[in-house]
Design a protein around this motif. Structure first.
Motif, short mmCIF file in Angstrom:
data_model
loop_
_atom_site.label_atom_id
_atom_site.label_comp_id
_atom_site.label_asym_id
_atom_site.label_seq_id
_atom_site.Cartn_x
_atom_site.Cartn_y
_atom_site.Cartn_z
N ASN A 295 0.81 -1.21 0.00
CA ASN A 295 0.00 0.00 0.00
C ASN A 295 0.84 1.26 0.00
N VAL A 296 0.30 2.33 -0.58
CA VAL A 296 0.75 3.68 -0.26
C VAL A 296 -0.25 4.24 0.76
N VAL A 297 0.24 5.05 1.68
CA VAL A 297 -0.60 5.61 2.74
C VAL A 297 -0.30 7.10 2.86
N ILE A 298 -1.36 7.92 2.81
CA ILE A 298 -1.24 9.37 2.97
C ILE A 298 -1.96 9.74 4.27
N VAL A 299 -1.22 10.25 5.23
CA VAL A 299 -1.79 10.55 6.54
C VAL A 299 -2.00 12.05 6.70
N ARG A 300 -3.20 12.41 7.16
CA ARG A 300 -3.52 13.83 7.39
C ARG A 300 -3.95 14.09 8.83
N HIS A 301 -4.25 13.05 9.58
CA HIS A 301 -4.73 13.20 10.96
C HIS A 301 -3.64 12.75 11.94
N PRO A 302 -3.31 13.57 12.95
CA PRO A 302 -2.20 13.22 13.86
C PRO A 302 -2.43 11.92 14.62
N LYS A 303 -3.66 11.60 14.96
CA LYS A 303 -3.90 10.37 15.72
C LYS A 303 -3.62 9.14 14.87
N ILE A 304 -3.95 9.19 13.60
CA ILE A 304 -3.67 8.05 12.72
C ILE A 304 -2.18 7.93 12.47
N ARG A 305 -1.51 9.06 12.36
CA ARG A 305 -0.04 9.01 12.23
C ARG A 305 0.57 8.34 13.45
N GLU A 306 0.04 8.67 14.62
CA GLU A 306 0.54 8.06 15.86
C GLU A 306 0.32 6.54 15.86
N LEU A 307 -0.85 6.10 15.40
CA LEU A 307 -1.13 4.67 15.31
C LEU A 307 -0.13 3.96 14.39
N LEU A 308 0.17 4.59 13.26
CA LEU A 308 1.10 3.98 12.30
C LEU A 308 2.51 3.92 12.86
N GLU A 309 2.94 4.98 13.51
CA GLU A 309 4.29 4.99 14.08
C GLU A 309 4.42 3.95 15.18
N GLN A 310 3.36 3.79 15.99
CA GLN A 310 3.38 2.74 17.02
C GLN A 310 3.42 1.36 16.38
#
Length: 442
Positions: A295-310
């Protein structure tokens, strides 16, 4: 919303109804209206403070390419499993308690649809909604349910659907309070139900006899874009299951635009710019060879970015950081059709004196690309005529009639991209001269 004779959902309004009796001003929430906000305006309002802006993928905080390492998310998904993993973890983290997404359904005599929007309230229900569905759907029923059932919702959808949801949320305080996250799917275009019928018919299952359909069956050892289909249906009263690589079936080329909605030719959003996160296929050389999908993933919401980094830190996700330009390259053909091609299609519509929705792309012609422009005319014709030709084939119960009627247009379309002989010779001479110059200069 009603299904028309060509297998497409169409919006209808009771002609006897007064505008004042409608729940919302229709033009304010239609994604193709002259009076609704465009994707740039929606994005600026939602994400402008914390995101960068890109001329193709819109606003973004971070961009990735990769897949889910844990569990069977990747196996069950069309690609890397990221879309289902994200909504699953929004639920596991207690950020939502309901997910609105497309699920398979069992067709009946009264309702032969294979897929519909449904609200999932458990993790297992969410996981059953994995995979892409190239099939017509509508969301009026689930939107009514959201209004009636309190909760915290995430909704998964293609670009125009999520744009409509954002516009609805501006008009409806209940929806604005209850819909917490929008998860976008990169989109080529929306298909009528005849797309599934076309493939199933070639596998021996006639229209009206399909029971289940998998549009993205992974084939080990093949490139990710060389997937197959699997169809379950009735043949001579018996339930059969048929599988075929897509490249062995007529109509596999998405560029032909068979069974495309007309609205799709007036869309300039490829990656769901109004979504909190967008997920698509990583059609890039370094990833496409993996048959399991990436997948390619484009993140715009900080909470979702946090989930991905975790997820990356705990080895649940295998993600690479890629830049916005590389994400755009992964959807190069989509942007070419919806930006360069759209500009010319808008000009053709304007010259015919017909209405068209205001777009971020302006009507224009690039005279340096005559073959490309000619190809756009054929793409419009192919989309229009495929609906008509297939309807006639169904009525005659003869798939070959569809091929007979549409193939001359397909051949003309492909011929439109071929250079005249003298230009082919000129290009070869130019290449030889360039090679000679390169040797002398070195």
């Amino acid at each position: 919303m009603q299904m028309d004779e060509y297998g497409k959902f169409t919006a209808t309004i009771n002609p006897l109804a007064e505008q004042s009796s409608l729940e919302l001003p229709v033009e304010a929430v239609c994604p193709f209206s002259s009076r609704s906000q465009n994707e740039d305006q929606i994005g600026q309002e939602l994400f402008g403070k914390d995101c960068q802006d890109h001329n193709k993928i819109g606003y973004y905080q971070a961009t990735y390419a990769g897949f889910v390492s844990e569990g069977n998310f990747r196996d069950r998904g069309s690609s890397g499993g990221m879309g289902t993993w994200i909504v699953t973890n929004l639920m596991l983290e207690g950020l939502v308690d309901r997910v609105i997404h497309v699920q398979p359904r069992h067709p009946s005599e009264d309702d032969s649809r294979l897929f519909h929007y449904q609200i999932s309230t458990t993790i297992e229900q969410v996981k059953r909604g994995a995979k892409s569905r190239y099939y017509p759907i509508e969301m009026s029923e689930v939107i009514r349910q959201v209004r009636e059932q309190p909760g915290r919702y995430a909704i998964v959808g293609i670009p125009c659907f999520l744009k409509a949801v954002r516009l609805l949320m501006r008009q409806d305080a209940i929806l604005a309070e209850r819909i917490k996250f929008c998860v976008g799917l990169v989109c080529g275009h929306l298909k009528s139900r005849r797309f599934a019928d076309m493939f199933a018919w070639q596998c021996g299952i006639e229209p009206g006899n399909i029971l289940e359909f998998d549009f993205r069956k992974k084939i080990p050892g093949r490139n990710a874009n060389s997937y197959g289909i699997e169809v379950v249906g009735l043949k001579e009263g018996q339930v059969i299951t048929q599988t075929s690589p897509v490249d062995q079936l007529y109509g596999k080329d998405w560029g032909l635009g068979f069974f495309k909605y007309k609205a799709c030719d007036y869309c300039d959003d490829v990656v769901a710019e109004a979504a909190d996160v967008s997920v698509g296929d990583a059609w890039l050389p370094q990833y496409v060879r993996d048959s399991q999908g990436t997948n390619v993933v484009i993140v715009r919401h900080p909470k979702i970015r946090e989930l991905l980094e975790q997820g990356m830190a705990t080895s649940k996700l295998k993600l690479d950081y890629i830049d916005a330009e590389e994400v755009a390259r992964s959807q190069e053909s989509g942007f070419r059709h919806r930006r360069d091609g759209l500009a010319y299609r808008l000009l053709m519509t304007k010259r015919r004196g017909e209405w068209f929705p205001p777009k971020r792309v302006q009507p224009r012609i690039d005279r340096s690309r005559p073959l490309f422009n000619k190809g756009q005319k054929f793409r419009v014709l192919l989309a229009e005529q495929s609906h008509i030709a297939f309807k006639e084939a169904v009525e005659a119960r003869d798939f070959s009639l569809f091929v007979k009627k549409i193939e001359p247009l397909v051949e003309a379309y492909r011929a439109s991209y071929k250079l005249p002989k003298w230009m082919q010779v000129a290009q070869r001479v130019k290449q030889v001269l360039m090679d000679l110059l390169g040797r002398f200069s070195s």
